[in-house]
Design a protein around this motif. Sequence first.
Motif, PDB file in Angstrom:
ATOM      1  N   GLU A  36       0.836  -1.205   0.000  1.00  0.00           N
ATOM      2  CA  GLU A  36       0.000   0.000   0.000  1.00  0.00           C
ATOM      3  C   GLU A  36       0.873   1.259   0.000  1.00  0.00           C
ATOM      4  OE1 GLU A  36      -3.397   2.421   0.146  1.00  0.00           O
ATOM      5  OE2 GLU A  36      -3.339   0.237  -0.128  1.00  0.00           O
ATOM      6  N   VAL A  37       1.897   1.278   0.859  1.00  0.00           N
ATOM      7  CA  VAL A  37       2.790   2.431   0.928  1.00  0.00           C
ATOM      8  C   VAL A  37       3.536   2.612  -0.393  1.00  0.00           C
ATOM      9  CG1 VAL A  37       4.859   3.349   2.054  1.00  0.00           C
ATOM     10  CG2 VAL A  37       3.042   2.326   3.435  1.00  0.00           C
ATOM     11  N   LEU A  38       3.998   1.506  -0.968  1.00  0.00           N
ATOM     12  CA  LEU A  38       4.740   1.573  -2.225  1.00  0.00           C
ATOM     13  C   LEU A  38       3.876   2.087  -3.376  1.00  0.00           C
ATOM     14  CD1 LEU A  38       7.021  -1.587  -2.580  1.00  0.00           C
ATOM     15  CD2 LEU A  38       7.641   0.744  -3.164  1.00  0.00           C
ATOM     16  N   MET A  39       2.671   1.586  -3.466  1.00  0.00           N
ATOM     17  CA  MET A  39       1.845   1.866  -4.634  1.00  0.00           C
ATOM     18  C   MET A  39       1.041   3.155  -4.521  1.00  0.00           C
ATOM     19  SD  MET A  39       2.720  -0.522  -6.551  1.00  0.00           S
ATOM     20  CE  MET A  39       3.439  -2.163  -6.505  1.00  0.00           C
ATOM     21  N   ASN A  40       0.795   3.623  -3.309  1.00  0.00           N
ATOM     22  CA  ASN A  40      -0.104   4.760  -3.131  1.00  0.00           C
ATOM     23  C   ASN A  40       0.587   5.986  -2.547  1.00  0.00           C
ATOM     24  OD1 ASN A  40      -2.923   3.735  -3.880  1.00  0.00           O
ATOM     25  ND2 ASN A  40      -2.152   2.127  -2.531  1.00  0.00           N
ATOM     26  N   SER A  41       1.888   6.071  -2.755  1.00  0.00           N
ATOM     27  CA  SER A  41       2.616   7.274  -2.353  1.00  0.00           C
ATOM     28  C   SER A  41       3.450   7.744  -3.534  1.00  0.00           C
ATOM     29  CB  SER A  41       3.514   6.995  -1.152  1.00  0.00           C
ATOM     30  OG  SER A  41       4.493   6.033  -1.480  1.00  0.00           O
ATOM     31  N   THR A  42       3.686   9.033  -3.569  1.00  0.00           N
ATOM     32  CA  THR A  42       4.488   9.595  -4.668  1.00  0.00           C
ATOM     33  C   THR A  42       5.770  10.233  -4.172  1.00  0.00           C
ATOM     34  OG1 THR A  42       3.240  11.666  -4.496  1.00  0.00           O
ATOM     35  CG2 THR A  42       2.447  10.032  -6.088  1.00  0.00           C
ATOM     36  N   CYS A  43       5.999  10.187  -2.854  1.00  0.00           N
ATOM     37  CA  CYS A  43       7.192  10.800  -2.280  1.00  0.00           C
ATOM     38  C   CYS A  43       8.331   9.782  -2.227  1.00  0.00           C
ATOM     39  CB  CYS A  43       6.887  11.306  -0.874  1.00  0.00           C
ATOM     40  SG  CYS A  43       6.512   9.979   0.288  1.00  0.00           S
ATOM     41  N   PRO A  44       9.554  10.234  -2.019  1.00  0.00           N
ATOM     42  CA  PRO A  44      10.673   9.302  -1.839  1.00  0.00           C
ATOM     43  C   PRO A  44      10.426   8.375  -0.645  1.00  0.00           C
ATOM     44  CG  PRO A  44      11.482  11.525  -2.203  1.00  0.00           C
ATOM     45  CD  PRO A  44      10.008  11.646  -2.001  1.00  0.00           C
ATOM     46  N   LEU A  45      10.867   7.120  -0.777  1.00  0.00           N
ATOM     47  CA  LEU A  45      10.648   6.113   0.256  1.00  0.00           C
ATOM     48  C   LEU A  45      11.966   5.559   0.768  1.00  0.00           C
ATOM     49  CD1 LEU A  45       7.753   3.897  -1.184  1.00  0.00           C
ATOM     50  CD2 LEU A  45       7.586   5.704   0.532  1.00  0.00           C
ATOM     51  N   VAL A  46      12.005   5.260   2.061  1.00  0.00           N
ATOM     52  CA  VAL A  46      13.102   4.515   2.670  1.00  0.00           C
ATOM     53  C   VAL A  46      12.496   3.252   3.265  1.00  0.00           C
ATOM     54  CG1 VAL A  46      14.952   4.520   4.378  1.00  0.00           C
ATOM     55  CG2 VAL A  46      14.320   6.664   3.218  1.00  0.00           C
ATOM     56  N   LEU A  47      12.920   2.099   2.789  1.00  0.00           N
ATOM     57  CA  LEU A  47      12.372   0.827   3.251  1.00  0.00           C
ATOM     58  C   LEU A  47      13.432   0.074   4.030  1.00  0.00           C
ATOM     59  CD1 LEU A  47      10.394  -0.324   0.076  1.00  0.00           C
ATOM     60  CD2 LEU A  47       9.611   1.085   1.991  1.00  0.00           C
ATOM     61  N   ASP A  48      13.098  -0.304   5.256  1.00  0.00           N
ATOM     62  CA  ASP A  48      14.036  -0.960   6.154  1.00  0.00           C
ATOM     63  C   ASP A  48      13.356  -2.153   6.813  1.00  0.00           C
ATOM     64  OD1 ASP A  48      16.538  -1.105   7.660  1.00  0.00           O
ATOM     65  OD2 ASP A  48      15.398  -0.388   9.385  1.00  0.00           O
ATOM     66  N   ALA A  49      14.155  -3.048   7.348  1.00  0.00           N
ATOM     67  CA  ALA A  49      13.708  -4.113   8.256  1.00  0.00           C
ATOM     68  C   ALA A  49      12.518  -4.896   7.693  1.00  0.00           C
ATOM     69  CB  ALA A  49      13.394  -3.505   9.619  1.00  0.00           C
ATOM     70  N   ASP A  50      11.372  -4.836   8.381  1.00  0.00           N
ATOM     71  CA  ASP A  50      10.234  -5.674   7.996  1.00  0.00           C
ATOM     72  C   ASP A  50       9.622  -5.271   6.661  1.00  0.00           C
ATOM     73  OD1 ASP A  50      10.275  -7.412  10.263  1.00  0.00           O
ATOM     74  OD2 ASP A  50       9.499  -5.753  11.464  1.00  0.00           O
ATOM     75  N   ALA A  51       9.828  -4.027   6.233  1.00  0.00           N
ATOM     76  CA  ALA A  51       9.401  -3.652   4.884  1.00  0.00           C
ATOM     77  C   ALA A  51      10.226  -4.399   3.842  1.00  0.00           C
ATOM     78  CB  ALA A  51       9.539  -2.145   4.687  1.00  0.00           C
TER      79      ALA A  51
END
Length: 510
Positions: free
Chosen positions: A343-358
């Motif tokens: 959901e966060v990946l597909m429904n956001s347009t800002c830069p993302l930082v994915l760590d750990a459980d993501a």
Amino acid sequence: MRYYSKKQMQAMEEQAVERGVSMEMLMESAGAAAAHVIREKFSLDGKRVTILCGKGNNGGDGFVVARLLRDTGAYLSVVLAEGFPATDLARNAYGRMGPNVMVTDWKREPRAVRQAISAADVLVDGLYGFGFRGRMPEHLEVLTELANRTRIPIVSLDIPSGVECDTGAVHGMCIRARYTVAFTVPKPAHALYPGCEYCGEVIPAAAGIAPEIVCRTVPVLESIEGDWVKSQLPKRHSQSNKGDYGKLLCVCGSEGMAGAAMMCGMAALRCGAGLVNLALPRTIYPIAASRLLESVYTLLDWQHGSLSVSSLEQLRKALSGISACVAGCGLGSAPGIRWLVKEVLMNSTCPLVLDADALNSLCGNLDWLHAADKNRPIVLTPHPGEMARLAGMTVSEVQSNRLAVATEFAQKWGVVLVLKGAGTLVALPDGRCYLNHTGNPGMARGGSGDILAGMVGSFIAQGIEASAAARMAVYLHGLAGDRCAEKFSMQGMLPTDMLSQLPSLFLEME
């Protein structure tokens, strides 16, 4: 510092030859550079110098060194580790050594070789160069062990024998040098573990290749420098407000892992983000709010392992109008977490930082990265275990070739990849890769990664380009860890101690 691969070194040598510099001249320059370093580091008059020479061109470099040290007053001994030299270049260099150099053969005269090594004041390692791969033959492992056991200072020519140039891998016995003379340019092995631990002090030395040839070659690896980090820190203007320094959303935390969300949020605040919003389960809100007063909160309700409908709407609202998002720290492994990450990946347009459980949620679903908005950067921050799961390999496979694993993954999936560990790497989608020299083993504790993720997200939220933000965060994170080790010891330091060191680091840089 910039580091160049075996293939790049070969290409630079070819370009030098095309300009009229012969391979003999390059060997002569390399030997002269090494001889100069040896003269500088040691008083040789009346001392014994034993040079271990392989059958290839690295051995040829050793023969040149022997010839050029004849006028120092040293007693020179050359050991033919694999018999008579096998290349034309090395044979010619051997023939030019001249008198006053004692030559022994390891296979034919092992006793004489042992005596030459044990009596030496300085050993020179010319067994293998940057072309070495795999493991030494057994008879050279015996020779290497003998040299290391003497504890006599060893000077390695280009790379300690037994270390692979491009990976830093060591598969068996390896020369342990006090000094390594890096011909023309440093190589990845001089910086990557475990090979760098065998190099001692690395001394780059010009060796016949024109500087403009080197300047035209893009390095495979570059170190992150403190002056560069300082230059990238955003300046605070007198009429600014919190909106000028970005809004960061941290989708983190779960029951039993409230601390991960709090450390991520506090790190983001300490690094200057204007507003930090923690999206976390309502059940852990009292814990977080009592410790982290400066943050705002989006409270999420979970039903049967998934977000409630109303909480999903709250999350989507929180994702709009933000500057950056960090997801994963302490999210846990409930059935709905994978869906939440998507959901966060597909429904956001800002830069993302994915760590750990993501990152764990991405395992087996890497196609989400290509399906997501390609116009915004995504930063992944795996430790070696997470990297192994993402790439479908073992941890040992990751660790044995960290540079290639990181760069290939970043290019294939179009992400900024922060491969954590000793010598953290920041690999970019365009193939560039950066190495961090700060940090220490005291940081190997749960929570260190949560702090790093918050730092990366904070810098991105403030408008710093994602790859630069990742490099800055990695450097400062390690530097804070080094300060903690000095103050509390590596044994006693905690990740939260690193948070307390960040203000003093920024004060120095401001």
